[in-house]
Design a protein around this motif. Structure first.
Motif, PDB file in Angstrom:
ATOM      1  N   LEU A  15     -21.775 -38.131  44.796  1.00  0.00           N
ATOM      2  CA  LEU A  15     -23.098 -37.347  44.943  1.00  0.00           C
ATOM      3  C   LEU A  15     -22.738 -36.028  45.195  1.00  0.00           C
ATOM      4  O   LEU A  15     -23.798 -35.090  44.696  1.00  0.00           O
ATOM      5  N   ALA A  16     -22.158 -35.310  46.051  1.00  0.00           N
ATOM      6  CA  ALA A  16     -21.702 -33.987  46.303  1.00  0.00           C
ATOM      7  C   ALA A  16     -21.340 -33.447  45.016  1.00  0.00           C
ATOM      8  O   ALA A  16     -21.821 -32.295  44.979  1.00  0.00           O
ATOM      9  N   ILE A  17     -20.428 -34.022  44.316  1.00  0.00           N
ATOM     10  CA  ILE A  17     -19.971 -33.305  42.950  1.00  0.00           C
ATOM     11  C   ILE A  17     -21.030 -33.248  42.089  1.00  0.00           C
ATOM     12  O   ILE A  17     -21.167 -32.245  41.399  1.00  0.00           O
ATOM     13  N   GLU A  21     -22.601 -29.507  40.774  1.00  0.00           N
ATOM     14  CA  GLU A  21     -22.845 -29.185  39.118  1.00  0.00           C
ATOM     15  C   GLU A  21     -24.150 -28.886  38.793  1.00  0.00           C
ATOM     16  O   GLU A  21     -24.334 -28.076  38.057  1.00  0.00           O
ATOM     17  N   GLU A  22     -25.143 -29.698  39.299  1.00  0.00           N
ATOM     18  CA  GLU A  22     -26.632 -29.033  39.061  1.00  0.00           C
ATOM     19  C   GLU A  22     -26.745 -27.864  39.634  1.00  0.00           C
ATOM     20  O   GLU A  22     -27.592 -27.272  39.023  1.00  0.00           O
ATOM     21  N   ASP A  23     -26.505 -27.599  40.872  1.00  0.00           N
ATOM     22  CA  ASP A  23     -26.832 -26.332  41.501  1.00  0.00           C
ATOM     23  C   ASP A  23     -25.925 -25.269  40.400  1.00  0.00           C
ATOM     24  O   ASP A  23     -26.705 -24.104  40.516  1.00  0.00           O
ATOM     25  N   SER A  24     -24.801 -25.291  40.170  1.00  0.00           N
ATOM     26  CA  SER A  24     -24.296 -24.296  39.287  1.00  0.00           C
ATOM     27  C   SER A  24     -24.957 -24.119  37.881  1.00  0.00           C
ATOM     28  O   SER A  24     -25.183 -22.984  37.486  1.00  0.00           O
ATOM     29  N   ARG A  25     -25.755 -25.321  37.420  1.00  0.00           N
ATOM     30  CA  ARG A  25     -26.425 -25.233  36.095  1.00  0.00           C
ATOM     31  C   ARG A  25     -27.643 -24.384  36.342  1.00  0.00           C
ATOM     32  O   ARG A  25     -27.948 -23.527  35.352  1.00  0.00           O
ATOM     33  N   VAL A  26     -28.416 -24.632  37.609  1.00  0.00           N
ATOM     34  CA  VAL A  26     -29.473 -23.925  37.713  1.00  0.00           C
ATOM     35  C   VAL A  26     -29.212 -22.417  38.023  1.00  0.00           C
ATOM     36  O   VAL A  26     -30.016 -21.684  37.422  1.00  0.00           O
ATOM     37  N   TYR A  27     -28.258 -22.073  38.773  1.00  0.00           N
ATOM     38  CA  TYR A  27     -28.136 -20.848  38.658  1.00  0.00           C
ATOM     39  C   TYR A  27     -27.631 -19.909  37.504  1.00  0.00           C
ATOM     40  O   TYR A  27     -27.900 -18.989  37.413  1.00  0.00           O
ATOM     41  N   GLN A  28     -26.773 -20.780  36.618  1.00  0.00           N
ATOM     42  CA  GLN A  28     -26.514 -20.231  35.587  1.00  0.00           C
ATOM     43  C   GLN A  28     -27.775 -19.741  34.620  1.00  0.00           C
ATOM     44  O   GLN A  28     -27.789 -18.749  33.631  1.00  0.00           O
TER      45      GLN A  28
END
Length: 323
Positions: A15-17, A21-28
């Motif tokens: 779940l942490a992974i 992953e989702e946070d990195s996509r949002v920031y990108q």
């Protein structure tokens, strides 16, 4: 659906992974959207995306060493009581300030998740990993300040402030000004034509009310339907349409309301018409000030242009109404 405390260590790490992953996509995504108008802020979000990807990679390395390659398909939506995020990044008109606020919320949620995960795990190495990640997420406010200092130099901040002002003008001032000009000028002819044709305040008021409301609806729809904002970056079409429509109606109603002076009053028509003319003068000065303030048009030049157009429309209305 399970609660966080019911998840196995394998599922918690998975779940942490997924979260990282989702946070990195949002920031990108934030970075890509801001690249054109706010390049320095885009660099900040790009660095934040890189850091989230590094977290994801470290978590995945730890997972593979403990559990192998396969990740269970668990998401935050599968965990009971887990705080759900609104998909605000889907909005095509998300502005810079909203992005920054959403990033703060995301970091706070991530820190809370890691702290709870650390409390429930019995494995010392897993607890240490989650505790470290929680501290990292808590420290992102400091990291954001460091990135802000690194990327937002004085020149970059000036450029972004100029871009912010330009977007404000495009999204709010321009449609509002267009509506105010249309409402203040175009309704002069039917209003004063009715006034001089009927010499009746109430009938003149009804004509002005119909012209103002009709112009507001027409201009609002025209603004909303003429540009969806995707190419020009002018923001939400319906918000622009609302601003334009309201300002159009307000511009017309300003010199219509004086004709609510009762016809029974002495010199009622002359009084109402005098007040309406004074309101028109105030409206034209306000339009000139807005053009000077936001469009960088010299005040006297803007005043002459607006007054000339207003006088022409006013004379046309008086001429037609007196015929």
């Amino acid at each position: 659906m399970k609660s966080l405390s019911e998840l196995s260590e394998r599922e918690v790490i998975a779940l942490a992974i997924a979260n990282e992953e989702e946070d990195s996509r949002v920031y990108q995504d934030f970075a890509d959207r801001l690249r054109g108008d706010f390049p320095a802020s885009a660099d900040i979000f790009n660095d934040m995306a890189e850091e989230e990807r590094a977290h994801r990679n470290s978590l995945y390395d730890f997972y593979r060493a403990r559990f192998g390659e396969h990740l269970p398909p668990i998401r935050r939506e599968d965990v009971r009581g887990f705080l759900k995020r609104r998909a605000v990044w889907w909005s095509p008109h998300l502005d810079l300030d909203r992005m920054r606020r959403e990033a703060e919320v995301m970091e706070l949620q991530a820190a809370n998740f890691y702290e709870k995960a650390a409390q429930q795990t019995l494995d010392v190495s897993v607890r240490e990993l989650f505790t470290k990640l929680a501290e990292v997420e808590r420290g992102h406010e400091r990291k954001a300040s460091e990135l802000h200092a690194a990327h937002l130099t004085e020149n970059a901040e000036a450029a972004e402030e100029h871009a912010r002002r330009r977007l404000f003008v495009l999204q709010y001032v321009q449609p509002g000004l267009a509506g105010l000009i249309d409402g203040s000028v175009s309704t002069l002819a039917p209003l004063f034509a009715a006034a001089f044709a009927t010499q009746n305040n109430w009938e003149t008021f009804l004509v002005g009310l119909a012209a103002s409301v009709g112009a507001g609806i027409s201009m609002g729809l025209t603004e909303a339907l003429s540009d969806d904002g995707e190419i020009t970056g002018r923001g939400s079409p319906w918000l622009r349409g609302l601003v334009c429509g309201v300002m159009t109606a307000a511009g017309g109603l300003g010199h219509t309301l004086p004709y609510l002076v009762p016809d029974s009053w002495p010199n009622a028509f002359l009084l109402a018409t005098s007040i309406a003319a004074l309101v028109v003068a105030v409206e034209l000065v306000a339009i000139s000030w807005i053009r000077t303030r936001y469009m960088e048009t010299p005040f006297w030049s803007a005043t002459m242009q607006v007054v000339f157009g207003g006088v022409l429309v006013l004379l046309a209305g008086i001429f037609i109404g007196s015929a």
